[in-house]
Write a protein that holds these residues in place. Structure first.
Motif, PDB file in Angstrom:
ATOM      1  N   LEU A   1      82.701  14.241 -54.091  1.00 46.46           N
ATOM      2  CA  LEU A   1      82.665  15.682 -54.388  1.00 46.46           C
ATOM      3  C   LEU A   1      82.781  15.927 -55.889  1.00 46.46           C
ATOM      4  N   VAL A   2      83.690  15.189 -56.527  1.00 52.69           N
ATOM      5  CA  VAL A   2      83.813  15.293 -57.986  1.00 52.69           C
ATOM      6  C   VAL A   2      82.546  14.749 -58.636  1.00 52.69           C
ATOM      7  N   GLY A   3      81.964  13.709 -58.047  1.00 52.66           N
ATOM      8  CA  GLY A   3      80.741  13.110 -58.583  1.00 52.66           C
ATOM      9  C   GLY A   3      79.556  14.052 -58.540  1.00 52.66           C
ATOM     10  N   ALA A   4      79.608  15.062 -57.690  1.00 48.67           N
ATOM     11  CA  ALA A   4      78.528  16.046 -57.654  1.00 48.67           C
ATOM     12  C   ALA A   4      78.467  16.819 -58.974  1.00 48.67           C
ATOM     13  N   PHE A   5      79.576  16.874 -59.694  1.00 38.47           N
ATOM     14  CA  PHE A   5      79.629  17.601 -60.961  1.00 38.47           C
ATOM     15  C   PHE A   5      79.668  16.651 -62.158  1.00 38.47           C
ATOM     16  N   GLY A   6      79.836  15.373 -61.912  1.00 36.97           N
ATOM     17  CA  GLY A   6      79.939  14.407 -63.007  1.00 36.97           C
ATOM     18  C   GLY A   6      79.739  13.012 -62.468  1.00 36.97           C
ATOM     19  N   THR A   7      80.742  12.178 -62.627  1.00 38.69           N
ATOM     20  CA  THR A   7      80.677  10.801 -62.153  1.00 38.69           C
ATOM     21  C   THR A   7      81.627  10.609 -60.968  1.00 38.69           C
ATOM     22  N   GLN A   8      81.293   9.669 -60.075  1.00 47.36           N
ATOM     23  CA  GLN A   8      82.131   9.447 -58.898  1.00 47.36           C
ATOM     24  C   GLN A   8      83.410   8.705 -59.229  1.00 47.36           C
ATOM     25  N   ASN A   9      83.457   8.010 -60.339  1.00 47.20           N
ATOM     26  CA  ASN A   9      84.643   7.262 -60.724  1.00 47.20           C
ATOM     27  C   ASN A   9      85.511   8.148 -61.617  1.00 47.20           C
ATOM     28  N   LEU A  10      86.634   8.614 -61.089  1.00 48.62           N
ATOM     29  CA  LEU A  10      87.501   9.488 -61.877  1.00 48.62           C
ATOM     30  C   LEU A  10      88.073   8.785 -63.093  1.00 48.62           C
ATOM     31  N   ASP A  11      88.182   7.454 -63.028  1.00 47.00           N
ATOM     32  CA  ASP A  11      88.733   6.701 -64.155  1.00 47.00           C
ATOM     33  C   ASP A  11      87.852   6.802 -65.401  1.00 47.00           C
ATOM     34  N   SER A  12      86.597   7.166 -65.237  1.00 46.33           N
ATOM     35  CA  SER A  12      85.706   7.232 -66.398  1.00 46.33           C
ATOM     36  C   SER A  12      85.881   8.536 -67.187  1.00 46.33           C
ATOM     37  N   TYR A  13      86.651   9.478 -66.680  1.00 50.80           N
ATOM     38  CA  TYR A  13      86.900  10.713 -67.426  1.00 50.80           C
ATOM     39  C   TYR A  13      87.983  10.436 -68.465  1.00 50.80           C
ATOM     40  N   THR A  14      87.620  10.552 -69.725  1.00 55.89           N
ATOM     41  CA  THR A  14      88.552  10.291 -70.816  1.00 55.89           C
ATOM     42  C   THR A  14      88.361  11.328 -71.909  1.00 55.89           C
ATOM     43  N   SER A  15      89.319  11.383 -72.788  1.00 58.35           N
ATOM     44  CA  SER A  15      89.204  12.197 -74.003  1.00 58.35           C
ATOM     45  C   SER A  15      89.572  11.303 -75.176  1.00 58.35           C
ATOM     46  N   CYS A  16      88.881  11.516 -76.279  1.00 61.38           N
ATOM     47  CA  CYS A  16      89.121  10.698 -77.459  1.00 61.38           C
ATOM     48  C   CYS A  16      90.184  11.370 -78.312  1.00 61.38           C
ATOM     49  N   LEU A  17      91.290  10.675 -78.523  1.00 55.87           N
ATOM     50  CA  LEU A  17      92.375  11.211 -79.326  1.00 55.87           C
ATOM     51  C   LEU A  17      92.171  10.861 -80.806  1.00 55.87           C
ATOM     52  N   LYS A  18      91.718   9.656 -81.048  1.00 51.18           N
ATOM     53  CA  LYS A  18      91.480   9.227 -82.426  1.00 51.18           C
ATOM     54  C   LYS A  18      90.223   8.369 -82.430  1.00 51.18           C
ATOM     55  N   GLY A  19      89.233   8.791 -83.128  1.00 52.56           N
ATOM     56  CA  GLY A  19      87.919   8.161 -83.102  1.00 52.56           C
ATOM     57  C   GLY A  19      87.799   7.004 -84.055  1.00 52.56           C
ATOM     58  N   PRO A  20      86.729   6.336 -84.040  1.00 55.18           N
ATOM     59  CA  PRO A  20      85.595   6.566 -83.150  1.00 55.18           C
ATOM     60  C   PRO A  20      85.834   5.935 -81.778  1.00 55.18           C
ATOM     61  N   CYS A  21      85.561   6.669 -80.716  1.00 58.37           N
ATOM     62  CA  CYS A  21      85.738   6.187 -79.344  1.00 58.37           C
ATOM     63  C   CYS A  21      84.384   5.738 -78.830  1.00 58.37           C
ATOM     64  N   GLU A  22      84.165   4.453 -78.881  1.00 56.44           N
ATOM     65  CA  GLU A  22      82.902   3.879 -78.412  1.00 56.44           C
ATOM     66  C   GLU A  22      83.204   2.705 -77.509  1.00 56.44           C
ATOM     67  N   GLY A  23      82.307   2.428 -76.587  1.00 58.88           N
ATOM     68  CA  GLY A  23      82.450   1.286 -75.698  1.00 58.88           C
ATOM     69  C   GLY A  23      83.353   1.602 -74.519  1.00 58.88           C
ATOM     70  N   THR A  24      83.428   0.620 -73.617  1.00 61.62           N
ATOM     71  CA  THR A  24      84.256   0.779 -72.422  1.00 61.62           C
ATOM     72  C   THR A  24      85.062  -0.487 -72.202  1.00 61.62           C
ATOM     73  N   GLY A  25      86.097  -0.382 -71.401  1.00 66.76           N
ATOM     74  CA  GLY A  25      86.918  -1.532 -71.038  1.00 66.76           C
ATOM     75  C   GLY A  25      87.639  -2.115 -72.225  1.00 66.76           C
ATOM     76  N   ASP A  26      87.649  -3.464 -72.312  1.00 65.20           N
ATOM     77  CA  ASP A  26      88.354  -4.152 -73.399  1.00 65.20           C
ATOM     78  C   ASP A  26      87.655  -3.978 -74.747  1.00 65.20           C
ATOM     79  N   ALA A  27      86.370  -3.683 -74.717  1.00 65.91           N
ATOM     80  CA  ALA A  27      85.597  -3.535 -75.959  1.00 65.91           C
ATOM     81  C   ALA A  27      85.673  -2.118 -76.522  1.00 65.91           C
ATOM     82  N   ALA A  28      86.461  -1.246 -75.902  1.00 62.16           N
ATOM     83  CA  ALA A  28      86.549   0.148 -76.334  1.00 62.16           C
ATOM     84  C   ALA A  28      87.272   0.233 -77.667  1.00 62.16           C
ATOM     85  N   THR A  29      86.815   1.152 -78.481  1.00 68.99           N
ATOM     86  CA  THR A  29      87.455   1.387 -79.770  1.00 68.99           C
ATOM     87  C   THR A  29      88.053   2.783 -79.760  1.00 68.99           C
TER      88      THR A  29
END
Length: 162
Positions: free
Chosen positions: A50-78
């Motif tokens: 239901l949430v995926g109908a408006f975005g992505t089905q994985n809620l864990d992928s919803y993030t906000s960047c507090l201090k940039g640059p925020c690039e990449g995912t998982g262990d490679a995230a900056t």
């Protein structure tokens, strides 16, 4: 350690285990662990799509960047990310679990216990009424017997006195 201390220790442990709270807690933990799988399935199978109908089905992928640059995912995230999607998912799981436990377990048990208490009170009040009625009848019989005795003896003793 003496035999008496071992016996006392064992008896204390046995008394602890036999308390109602320990057994209730153990049952709650087992039921809660089994129930977690059901809640996870509901969240992953119904809520996330239901949430995926408006975005992505994985809620864990919803993030906000507090201090940039925020690039990449998982262990490679900056950068510094706030993972508010995982908090939202955990909150949804908690609310669903609490609602199911309340509506399927707590509420029916409370209604059942209220009905039992009402029956007990009704039974007690009926018993009191019967006792009061029997007491009144016995007093009337006593007064009638005293009045009859007084008439037979020719004395004028008032009813209710001996």
């Amino acid at each position: 350690m003496s035999d008496q201390e071992k016996t006392s220790l064992w008896q204390g442990f046995k008394a602890f285990l036999m308390r109602g709270n320990v057994v209730d807690l153990a049952v709650a933990v087992v039921i809660g662990a089994a129930f977690t799988n059901i809640v996870n399935s509901v969240v992953e199978g119904i809520i996330n799509p239901l949430v995926g109908a408006f975005g992505t089905q994985n809620l864990d992928s919803y993030t906000s960047c507090l201090k940039g640059p925020c690039e990449g995912t998982g262990d490679a995230a900056t950068g510094v990310r706030i993972l508010w999607g995982s908090v939202l998912g955990a909150t949804l799981q908690f609310v669903i679990t609490a609602a199911v436990v309340y509506f399927l377990m707590v509420l029916p048990m409370a209604k059942y216990l209220a009905r039992l208490e009402a029956r007990r009170k009704a039974k007690e009040s009926a018993h009191e009424i019967v006792e009061v009625t029997e007491l009144e009848v016995l007093k009337d019989i006593r007064d009638a017997l005293l009045a009859q005795r007084a008439q037979n003896e020719g004395t004028t003793q008032p009813p209710g006195q001996r």
